[in-house]
Design a protein around this motif. Structure first.
Motif, short mmCIF file in Angstrom:
data_model
loop_
_atom_site.label_atom_id
_atom_site.label_comp_id
_atom_site.label_asym_id
_atom_site.label_seq_id
_atom_site.Cartn_x
_atom_site.Cartn_y
_atom_site.Cartn_z
N ASN A 56 0.63 -1.02 -0.02
CA ASN A 56 -0.09 -0.13 0.03
C ASN A 56 0.27 1.42 0.00
OD1 ASN A 56 -2.49 1.84 0.41
ND2 ASN A 56 -2.81 1.23 2.42
N ARG A 57 0.68 1.70 -1.54
CA ARG A 57 1.90 3.12 -1.77
C ARG A 57 0.91 4.35 -2.00
NH1 ARG A 57 7.40 3.20 -0.38
NH2 ARG A 57 8.04 0.53 -0.40
N SER A 58 -0.19 4.44 -1.04
CA SER A 58 -1.38 5.49 -1.38
C SER A 58 -0.40 6.19 -0.34
CB SER A 58 -2.93 4.76 -1.08
OG SER A 58 -3.36 4.02 -2.09
N GLY A 59 -1.08 7.94 -1.40
CA GLY A 59 -0.94 9.52 -0.64
C GLY A 59 1.20 8.81 -0.35
N ASP A 60 1.81 8.05 -0.60
CA ASP A 60 3.81 7.68 -0.25
C ASP A 60 4.37 8.73 -1.90
OD1 ASP A 60 6.23 7.44 -0.13
OD2 ASP A 60 6.04 5.19 0.87
N ARG A 193 -1.47 -7.27 -10.36
CA ARG A 193 -0.95 -6.24 -11.09
C ARG A 193 -1.38 -5.27 -10.03
NH1 ARG A 193 -4.14 -4.27 -16.25
NH2 ARG A 193 -2.53 -2.80 -16.69
N PHE A 194 -0.12 -4.04 -10.01
CA PHE A 194 0.01 -3.18 -9.71
C PHE A 194 0.12 -1.40 -10.09
CE2 PHE A 194 3.44 -0.01 -6.84
CZ PHE A 194 2.55 -0.40 -5.21
N ASN A 200 -3.26 6.90 -5.92
CA ASN A 200 -3.43 5.97 -5.25
C ASN A 200 -2.87 4.62 -6.15
OD1 ASN A 200 -5.44 7.01 -2.70
ND2 ASN A 200 -7.06 7.31 -4.80
N VAL A 201 -3.00 3.95 -5.41
CA VAL A 201 -1.96 2.33 -6.21
C VAL A 201 -2.62 1.19 -5.07
CG1 VAL A 201 0.42 3.42 -5.94
CG2 VAL A 201 0.23 2.53 -4.08
#
Length: 279
Positions: A56-60, A193-194, A200-201
């Motif tokens: 979870n890299r959302s917002g990173d 799939r990423f 958002n990821v």
């Protein structure tokens, strides 16, 4: 560069090892430049940590903006409970990514060696394009695990074309966390799939085929200067490094410009040149 037997092995097994093809002098230059980048880097108040336990890299923003920058990431175990580094900064960095191949002169020259273009062409790539580069330290004692995955998860093209060039800057063996692969695993499905949508990821499951383990996988122990080339669908991983020796490596991910590069991929080229090896 490659003989027919090597080309056949790549397509049949999903990977190929070229032993000690990079000179000691070049390895030393690459290694020294990576150390210099780390020495000059000043971490932010909230340092970035690389881990494969949570995708979870959302917002990173630091991670997402690293696509076309030279950014450093700490090992997951780089900090103690009080938030202090457990060792000198140089021994706590997990990797440098992801635009080394264009933004740093030393890595740029190395990444665009014409011989790599010859290899890509011999493996069937029509229009190679370097998408990403990473220098991986795999630090002594705290080098983190990289879970089983497929690189096509992160560089999805239609048809699938991503090829990984993995250079051993130092010896890689069972004690310091060498690569493991699943021979012929590239003949199976893409499992995940990423995807990215703005900031958002998310990791999307495509197929529930189980990941291999150390019984079905095979270690790829290589000497410094060796090159491991593997197919984008080949499952691979590396164990933690609990030894006293680092396992430094440099990787580039290459897709074919003749294929459609998915707009959902997290890494999109906007400002850097998108090119291959011979120009």
């Amino acid at each position: 560069m490659l003989c027919q037997e090597q080309i056949d092995q790549y397509h049949q097994e999903g990977f190929l090892v070229l032993d000690q093809i990079i000179s000691t002098e070049t390895l030393m230059e690459i290694k020294a430049r990576a150390a210099e980048i780390v020495e000059q880097w000043e971490p932010n108040t909230e340092p970035a940590i690389f881990t494969t336990k949570d995708n979870n890299r959302s917002g990173d923003h630091y991670f997402l903006q690293s696509a076309e920058r030279v950014s450093c990431f700490f090992e997951e175990e780089a900090f103690d409970k009080q938030g202090n580094l457990v060792n000198d900064k140089s021994l706590c960095i997990n990797k440098i990514g992801h635009g080394l191949h264009e933004l740093d002169p030393v890595f740029k020259a190395f990444s665009h060696l014409p011989v790599l273009g010859d290899i890509a062409q011999e493996l069937g790539m029509k229009e190679p394009q370097i998408r990403q580069s990473m220098y991986i330290f795999k630090q002594p004692k705290i080098g983190g695990v990289v879970n089983w995955h497929q690189d096509a998860t992160f560089f999805y093209t239609t048809p699938q074309t991503v090829v990984t060039f993995w250079f051993a800057i130092e010896d890689a063996n069972l004690s310091n966390g060498c690569l493991w692969v699943e021979p012929k695993g590239h003949l199976g499905p893409l499992r995940e799939r990423f995807n990215r949508n703005g900031d958002n990821v998310s990791m999307i499951t495509l197929d529930n085929t189980p990941w291999p383990d150390e019984k079905s996988g095979e270690p790829v122990a290589v000497k410094a200067g060796s090159l491991v080339i593997f197919h984008g669908l080949l499952p691979h991983y590396s164990a933690p490094n609990r030894s006293s020796q680092s396992r430094q490596a440099y990787t580039i991910h290459v897709t074919d410009g003749k294929a459609k590069y998915a707009k959902e991929n997290w890494l999109q080229t906007k400002s850097l040149p998108l090119r291959g090896f011979n120009n």
